[in-house]
Design a protein around this motif. Structure first.
Motif, mmCIF file in Angstrom:
data_model
loop_
_atom_site.group_PDB
_atom_site.id
_atom_site.type_symbol
_atom_site.label_atom_id
_atom_site.label_comp_id
_atom_site.label_asym_id
_atom_site.label_seq_id
_atom_site.Cartn_x
_atom_site.Cartn_y
_atom_site.Cartn_z
ATOM 1 N N HIS B 115 0.842 -1.204 0.000
ATOM 2 C CA HIS B 115 0.000 0.000 0.000
ATOM 3 C C HIS B 115 0.875 1.251 0.000
ATOM 4 O O HIS B 115 0.560 2.244 -0.656
ATOM 5 C CB HIS B 115 -0.912 -0.020 1.222
ATOM 6 N N GLN B 116 1.985 1.206 0.726
ATOM 7 C CA GLN B 116 2.884 2.367 0.810
ATOM 8 C C GLN B 116 3.901 2.403 -0.319
ATOM 9 O O GLN B 116 4.723 3.315 -0.375
ATOM 10 C CB GLN B 116 3.638 2.343 2.149
ATOM 11 N N GLN B 117 3.852 1.388 -1.199
ATOM 12 C CA GLN B 117 4.800 1.297 -2.309
ATOM 13 C C GLN B 117 6.249 1.321 -1.825
ATOM 14 O O GLN B 117 7.117 1.992 -2.397
ATOM 15 C CB GLN B 117 4.533 2.413 -3.332
ATOM 16 N N LEU B 118 6.474 0.607 -0.750
ATOM 17 C CA LEU B 118 7.804 0.524 -0.142
ATOM 18 C C LEU B 118 8.242 -0.939 -0.153
ATOM 19 O O LEU B 118 7.459 -1.829 0.168
ATOM 20 C CB LEU B 118 7.720 1.043 1.302
ATOM 21 N N SER B 119 9.487 -1.179 -0.529
ATOM 22 C CA SER B 119 9.963 -2.566 -0.539
ATOM 23 C C SER B 119 10.274 -3.027 0.879
ATOM 24 O O SER B 119 10.698 -2.241 1.736
ATOM 25 C CB SER B 119 11.204 -2.714 -1.414
ATOM 26 N N MET B 120 10.078 -4.318 1.110
ATOM 27 C CA MET B 120 10.430 -4.894 2.403
ATOM 28 C C MET B 120 11.935 -4.780 2.628
ATOM 29 O O MET B 120 12.395 -4.600 3.759
ATOM 30 C CB MET B 120 9.979 -6.358 2.447
ATOM 31 N N HIS B 121 12.683 -4.823 1.547
ATOM 32 C CA HIS B 121 14.134 -4.682 1.624
ATOM 33 C C HIS B 121 14.519 -3.304 2.169
ATOM 34 O O HIS B 121 15.364 -3.188 3.065
ATOM 35 C CB HIS B 121 14.710 -4.907 0.218
ATOM 36 N N THR B 122 13.877 -2.259 1.659
ATOM 37 C CA THR B 122 14.163 -0.916 2.162
ATOM 38 C C THR B 122 13.635 -0.764 3.589
ATOM 39 O O THR B 122 14.287 -0.161 4.445
ATOM 40 C CB THR B 122 13.529 0.152 1.256
ATOM 41 N N TYR B 123 12.452 -1.315 3.838
ATOM 42 C CA TYR B 123 11.864 -1.245 5.184
ATOM 43 C C TYR B 123 12.849 -1.762 6.233
ATOM 44 O O TYR B 123 13.016 -1.171 7.290
ATOM 45 C CB TYR B 123 10.567 -2.068 5.214
ATOM 46 N N PHE B 124 13.525 -2.875 5.927
ATOM 47 C CA PHE B 124 14.445 -3.443 6.917
ATOM 48 C C PHE B 124 15.814 -2.766 6.902
ATOM 49 O O PHE B 124 16.643 -3.065 7.757
ATOM 50 C CB PHE B 124 14.578 -4.953 6.727
#
Lengths: 364, 364
Positions: B115-124
């Motif tokens: 929904h936020q158009q954010l990758s899990m990779h960047t999130y972590f």
């Protein structure tokens, strides 16, 4: 160059006079001397964070924080913020001043989240949209307690934190008795900021009990490294919180393993955000309770801590009152204050705080 | 209803035959029997996660995971995903099957990040965009090692993990000797999956040394609760990793405090993502090393672990090879595989994995 490349950083010390001298066992400060740190991205968006060094707490000063932050420019400019963790780790390797580390980490995370239009509150979990803070009575006289308590009671504060250890145990006992007399309805947290010996702390607890006064919490009664002392005070039957002793994830692991305390006071200015997040998980895994606190912080750092604690949820003690002691607000946004209640904004971008126009210089 | 309100969940068991029986000390499986969990949001976007229960590892089964996940619908439907942490905590309170918890947490986080158009990779944290995995030789014969090693060598694998403890120590020593003979250039990880006694494990290490064979790592030589045994094997001068013994943040705290192991194998199927994130911080704070591993997982769970480990960075050992043993791919996206190398996509939304059209039913 990607839109999330860091193109500039800026370091802006700012001083704000306090409404009264903020005294703790280690000393008193009449002026908050903090530092604003900004990162600007190629797409024009910005992330900001505050360093709130508190000399009386751990010897950190505005000059130390400013010097530390000035070394970060070559580490950050030109780097893509999407790889934010290596940047946080690089800043932690480059500088040892904890409040400077916190300012940098806050600005980096805020910049990323603003770019992603995601609130820091949602990032940390979106658990609670309001927090109810205590308010602090700094070290000082019995008379001062009588003077200030009516305004805090009128505002609806139901938990009062009183700084002790700045003079004699007898003086502090007298202050506690007056506080309980003028505000019998409030819960009381005593915070010695490592200022008592084990014997003094135990005597303090016992004499309070003899006077039929109970503490909701006794924060950092003894010296930072005196874990046996923390254990001894815990055995007196009072809930004890670690603050100075809980200065890192590893130190908290040791506290929990020794069962030295029941509560850990988490302050982003001690550890930054990521390490604090792990401390929260560790305390919970051991069945301990959580407190969120701060140094003498403006609404910028307080909003960051509020997004952190509200997002994660489940903090039993909230001590985010220092903007009440600032004579002016350099920032706006992040949360709204209704008496003791901080109302958070899950729709904000990042922590949602902006410098008030004309109050802090833009980045060079 | 907000755009991020959960409107439906679905639970879809799926079986995939393996290219060879995947044998560990506790037993062998010829078919992966996993479960896909989806959450659908009001705005039409979806988050997905996989449960990969592995009976031979800890007794969890597809039926247990499916039953557990079916209980979550009333807890999740109608809730706003922005308050994702209380939802994760509610699922953890409702179900005890670790792989089901992981599936639910993965789907919730994936849904939010998409929904936020954010990758899990960047999130972590966005630390590393590629990971180099080992490949596993399951329990089995000496001949099987000679058969399969050429293909792994041709693909460029430089670390081989060999499952031991499934038969006698002498058999395993013979397999190790053959492996070192046919592939003298590779680093070897032995993984006993808790299948040896302390005496057997120590004899294994000593006889290898006498044969001039060295292990890069000895994973979980002894039983889950035998921390003294882990310490004893560590004292033999081999690096030891905890896997079964490292099943929670609290268990890892104990391992680190006892200095029982040097390396912790983190598997999201044991703890979910948030707890694993705290384990990473704790291991680092104690100066330990990190391994990322999995059960018998499809590319969906592997992509999640890759985003986690690549995002956080600094994993010394990567064991994300199980999709190589799947006879078909039910999913696409998340990463690309080049021999032993997983290349991640920092631009993906969430973990970036989608069910292949027609391969798994859409949510009801």
């Amino acid at each position: 160059m990607t839109p999330t490349t860091i193109v500039a950083v800026s370091i802006e010390p700012f001083d704000v006079a306090l409404t009264e001298s903020f005294g703790i066992a280690g000393g008193a400060h009449a002026i908050a001397k903090n530092v604003l740190f900004r990162v600007r991205l190629a797409n024009g968006s910005e992330g900001i964070g505050e360093a709130a060094p508190l000399p009386a707490f751990n010897g950190e000063t505005q000059a130390l924080a400013e010097t530390a932050l000035r070394t970060l420019e070559p580490l950050l400019v030109g780097k893509d913020l999407r790889a934010w963790r290596p940047l946080v780790e690089a800043t932690r390797e480059a500088v040892s001043v904890a409040s400077a580390r916190c300012a940098a980490e806050t600005a980096l995370l805020d910049g990323l989240l603003r770019h992603q239009q995601l609130s820091m509150h949602t990032y940390f979990g979106g658990a609670e949209t309001s927090l109810r803070s205590d308010v602090t009575l700094p070290t000082g006289s019995v008379e001062r307690i009588r003077e200030v308590m009516p305004q805090w009671q009128k505002l609806g504060f139901s938990t009062i934190k009183i700084k002790v250890g700045g003079s004699s145990v007898d003086d502090d006992l007298a202050r506690l008795r007056v506080l309980a007399e003028v505000a019998p309805e409030v819960a009381i947290i005593a915070d010695a900021n490592a200022g008592l010996t084990e014997d003094e702390a135990r005597r303090f607890v016992r004499e309070l009990r003899q006077a039929n006064l109970s503490l909701a919490l006794f924060e950092q009664p003894v010296a930072k490294d005196d874990l046996d002392g923390l254990c001894a005070v815990s055995r007196e039957g009072v809930r004890v919180a670690a603050d100075e002793s809980a200065w890192s994830l590893a130190s908290v692991a040791t506290l929990l393993q020794k069962k030295a305390v029941d509560v850990v006071n988490i302050k982003l200015m001690k550890t930054g955000l990521e390490e604090a997040r792990a401390i929260v998980a560790l305390v919970r895994a051991h069945g301990g309770s959580l407190m969120i606190g701060g140094m003498v912080e403006s609404s910028l750092a307080i909003a960051t801590s509020a997004a952190f604690a509200g997002g994660l949820g489940g903090f039993a003690f909230v001590d985010l009152d220092t903007p009440l002691f600032f004579t002016e607000s350099r920032f706006e946004g992040g949360y709204t204050l209704e008496g003791p209640t901080l109302r958070l904004d899950p729709e904000a971008f990042g922590h949602g705080v902006r410098p008030r126009v004309g109050r802090v210089a833009p980045p060079a």
